[in-house]
Scaffold this active site. Structure first.
Site, PDB file in Angstrom:
ATOM      1  CG  ASN A   1      -7.857   7.789   7.475  1.00  0.00           C
ATOM      2  OD1 ASN A   1      -7.729   6.569   7.362  1.00  0.00           O
ATOM      3  ND2 ASN A   1      -7.702   8.616   6.450  1.00  0.00           N
TER       4      ASN A   1
ATOM      5  N   GLY B   1      -3.859  -4.748   5.704  1.00  0.00           N
ATOM      6  CA  GLY B   1      -3.846  -4.564   7.156  1.00  0.00           C
ATOM      7  C   GLY B   1      -2.467  -4.504   7.781  1.00  0.00           C
TER       8      GLY B   1
ATOM      9  CG  HIS C   1      -3.733  10.535   3.507  1.00  0.00           C
ATOM     10  ND1 HIS C   1      -4.694  10.013   2.661  1.00  0.00           N
ATOM     11  CD2 HIS C   1      -2.954  11.334   2.751  1.00  0.00           C
ATOM     12  CE1 HIS C   1      -4.495  10.492   1.443  1.00  0.00           C
ATOM     13  NE2 HIS C   1      -3.443  11.298   1.474  1.00  0.00           N
TER      14      HIS C   1
ATOM     15  CG  LEU D   1     -18.036   8.597   3.472  1.00  0.00           C
ATOM     16  CD1 LEU D   1     -16.819   9.452   3.109  1.00  0.00           C
ATOM     17  CD2 LEU D   1     -19.292   9.193   2.862  1.00  0.00           C
TER      18      LEU D   1
ATOM     19  CG  ASP E   1      -7.920  12.187   3.003  1.00  0.00           C
ATOM     20  OD1 ASP E   1      -8.112  11.284   3.836  1.00  0.00           O
ATOM     21  OD2 ASP E   1      -7.599  11.978   1.822  1.00  0.00           O
TER      22      ASP E   1
ATOM     23  CD  GLU F   1       0.942   4.681   5.732  1.00  0.00           C
ATOM     24  OE1 GLU F   1      -0.059   4.089   6.121  1.00  0.00           O
ATOM     25  OE2 GLU F   1       1.238   4.797   4.531  1.00  0.00           O
TER      26      GLU F   1
ATOM     27  CG  ASN G   1      -0.859   1.414   8.738  1.00  0.00           C
ATOM     28  OD1 ASN G   1      -0.042   2.045   9.393  1.00  0.00           O
ATOM     29  ND2 ASN G   1      -0.990   1.538   7.427  1.00  0.00           N
TER      30      ASN G   1
HETATM   31  C1  GRF Z   1      -1.915   2.832   4.024  1.00  0.00           C
HETATM   32  O1  GRF Z   1      -0.989   3.402   3.140  1.00  0.00           O
HETATM   33  C2  GRF Z   1      -2.765   3.896   4.661  1.00  0.00           C
HETATM   34  O2  GRF Z   1      -2.100   5.108   4.838  1.00  0.00           O
HETATM   35  C3  GRF Z   1      -3.876   4.068   3.659  1.00  0.00           C
HETATM   36  O3  GRF Z   1      -4.106   2.775   3.157  1.00  0.00           O
HETATM   37  C4  GRF Z   1      -2.943   1.986   3.273  1.00  0.00           C
HETATM   38  C5  GRF Z   1      -3.328   0.760   4.027  1.00  0.00           C
HETATM   39  O4  GRF Z   1      -2.315  -0.192   4.089  1.00  0.00           O
HETATM   40  N1  GRF Z   1      -5.013   4.702   4.262  1.00  0.00           N
HETATM   41  P1  GRF Z   1      -2.441  -1.419   5.061  1.00  0.00           P
HETATM   42  O5  GRF Z   1      -3.747  -2.148   4.740  1.00  0.00           O
HETATM   43  O6  GRF Z   1      -2.440  -0.903   6.471  1.00  0.00           O
HETATM   44  O7  GRF Z   1      -1.255  -2.290   4.789  1.00  0.00           O
END
Ligand code: GRF
Length: 194
Positions: free
Chosen positions: A106, A16, A108, A91, A149, A178, A18
């Site tokens: 999302n 988590g 990526h 999903l 995606d 990100e 992000n």
């Molecule tokens: C990130 O690299 C995101 O792009 C991908 O999964 C990872 C999640 O990382 N979808 P975090 O849990 O946010 O640290």
């Protein structure tokens, strides 16, 4: 009159980071039209749930992540207007995608459509990037559709591949990007939705 912020649910499965970056953006007043009010996980042990609790954000562990109607009931009960997937590995059921068309994002860790689709997740993405010999990778925020995606891209930022990179060093560099783009992409989508 000022419109009230759109309640946002962030879906996670693990660390988590992000999600933490989004909370941080919110604290700094950067999330312009939304407010994170819910953290959803398919895994009770997801680290990000603890982050949510500490931040006073409601948490919800899905008993059955494939039960779209149950998820919809939970989201509607809380007036959720936008869903941000942040390392959510399941999903999203079609009922949810349909009900929240254009309102599920999302993130990526590559420049989609490159290095995306089934099998491209986690460290594998960065392994594939290094194996390809490309000098540029990046991060992408896109709208979620029924296809993995493949939805419309909201925001993309490039990240250099450096000599001597390992999948892990590249992953860390991309992750920092990100964290810088997700809140901007959310602002962009909420602005468009009006
Ligand atoms: C990130 O690299 C995101 O792009 C991908 O999964 C990872 C999640 O990382 N979808 P975090 O849990 O946010 O640290």
């Amino acid at each position: 009159m000022k419109t009230p912020p759109v309640p946002i649910a962030v879906f996670i499965s693990g660390r988590g980071s992000n999600f933490s970056a989004l909370l941080d953006a919110q604290r700094r007043g950067r999330l312009r039209r939304g407010r994170i009010t819910l953290c959803v996980s398919d895994r009770p042990q997801a680290q990000g749930l603890e982050t949510a609790r500490q931040a006073g954000v409601e948490t919800l562990v899905l008993p059955d992540p494939s039960d779209g109607n149950a998820i919809l009931r939970d989201l509607h009960a809380r007036n959720i207007g936008l869903i941000a997937l942040a390392g959510y590995i399941r999903l999203v059921p079609p009922e949810v995608v349909q009900a929240y068309r254009g309102r599920i994002l999302n993130i990526h860790p590559a420049l989609l459509p490159a290095f995306g689709g089934k099998g491209f997740y986690g460290i594998r993405v960065h392994q594939a990037v290094l194996a390809s010999g490309t000098k540029t990778t990046g991060a992408t925020v896109h709208i979620v559709t029924e296809e993995y995606d493949q939805g419309p891209i909201v925001l993309q930022r490039k990240v250099p591949v450096k000599p001597g990179d390992t999948p892990e060093s590249l992953q860390a560099r991309v992750l920092r990007t990100e964290h810088r783009i997700y809140w901007r992409a959310i602002n962009r989508v909420l602005r468009r939705l009006g």
